[in-house]
Design an enzyme around this catalytic site. Structure first.
Site: not given
Ligand code: NAD
Length: 308
Positions: A226, A255, A274
């Site tokens: 994000r 955005e 995005h």
């Molecule tokens: P997920 O829950 O599977 O994985 C997120 C991981 O980040 C978890 O393992 C969590 O423990 C870890 N985490 C949290 N805080 C942390 C920190 N300070 N340091 C290291 N690790 C940390 O989620 P996901 O499906 O992998 O998605 C992750 C994020 O990516 C979403 O929350 C969303 O904001 C973003 N996302 C963006 C898009 C896009 O189109 N650009 C698509 C999907 C997800």
């Protein structure tokens, strides 16, 4: 909880044609309908939506079609006893492939040639510009669905893969797993730093001036998390003084990215609007998650991907 109607909010149109989702959910035992923005909800209602509306609080269950639910007032849902589920678990392949695309673009200089193509220019790179991903270090911050999608593919390209994870526990294909307090050690030697965490109070502004100073000056930042995970002003400043070599960015503070943002104009910044998770099969992936939870509710079982 007993679901009597599944309402599809028009905001799903930001990710897919709503009709495709309606068709993919047509086999459910409950009626599925596309509702208006001002629809009111009550007991027995479930809503599938991209974003939050205050009226959703009166439904029984809301499914967010994104992995990141940072724009939802989670505390309000919790207080109202409205279930909220998200769509983590489905973006490993899409975002994983997009990130590898960014890496290959930057290393193999594809963005330079594509830019030159617009001007019908036969541009050849300086001898020492192109490099290969093989043996280059990538540090993936956040090793969940997105992170694992990236690390699997980076490992397959023989990259040197390290990562940052809250627990610090080992992950397949990742040679060293650091904890968040070791962030600087983790990113110091990486050619690519990839952000794949949710936006939380801990991750907001996680990459700012000290991190750009720590990164290699030939290193690239990739943000598919994000926008606010990165201090955008510090990123612009780092690019201007060449503290890092460039960036690939899919997420921004504002955005759409404002027309006057300096980020548009750096040669070594690849911007995507995005869309790193975009796919023509998104309706199927979302329908699978929603169907699973409709079945879970009918069976009295716990919801998958429950936030609150
Ligand atoms: P997920 O829950 O599977 O994985 C997120 C991981 O980040 C978890 O393992 C969590 O423990 C870890 N985490 C949290 N805080 C942390 C920190 N300070 N340091 C290291 N690790 C940390 O989620 P996901 O499906 O992998 O998605 C992750 C994020 O990516 C979403 O929350 C969303 O904001 C973003 N996302 C963006 C898009 C896009 O189109 N650009 C698509 C999907 C997800």
């Amino acid at each position: 909880m007993h679901i009597e109607r599944l309402a599809v909010d028009p905001s799903v149109g930001l990710a897919m044609p709503p009709q495709r989702l309606l068709d993919a959910l047509a086999d459910l035992d409950v009626p599925v309908e596309l509702v208006d923005e001002d629809e009111q909800f009550g007991p027995g209602d479930a809503v599938v939506s991209f974003g939050h509306r205050d009226s959703f609080i009166d439904a029984d269950w809301v499914h967010c079609i994104r992995a990141g639910y940072d724009e939802f007032p989670v505390g309000v849902y919790d207080e109202a006893g409205t279930y909220l589920t998200n769509s983590t678990g489905i973006h490993g392949t899409t975002v994983g492939e997009t990130v590898i695309g960014y890496l290959l673009t930057l290393a193999r200089r594809l963005h330079v040639y594509r830019d030159a193509q617009h001007d019908h220019e036969w541009t050849r790179p300086r001898y020492d510009e192109p490099f290969t991903l093989r043996d280059e270090r990538i540090c993936v911050v956040g090793l969940g669905t997105l992170g694992q999608g990236v690390t699997d593919r980076a490992a397959a390209l023989d990259m040197d893969v390290v990562g940052v994870r809250q627990s610090g526990k080992p992950v397949d294909g990742v040679s060293t797993v650091y904890t968040p307090d070791q962030l600087h050690e983790a990113i110091r030697d990486a050619r690519f730093v990839v952000l794949a965490t949710p936006l939380t109070p801990e991750t907001e502004g996680m990459i700012a001036e000290p991190e750009f100073e720590t990164m290699r000056d030939d290193g690239y930042l990739v943000n598919v998390a994000r926008g606010p995970v990165v201090d955008e002003a510090a990123l612009v400043a780092a690019l201007e003084r060449e503290a890092i070599a460039g960036a690939a960015l899919d997420a921004f503070d504002d955005e759409p990215l404002p027309e006057d943002s300096p980020l548009w104009d750096f040669d070594e910044v690849v911007l995507t609007p995005h869309v790193s998770a975009a796919t023509s099969k998104y309706h199927e992936d979302i329908a699978t998650l929603v169907r699973e939870n409709v079945e879970n509710i009918a069976a009295g079982e716990a919801l998958t991907n429950r936030v609150v």
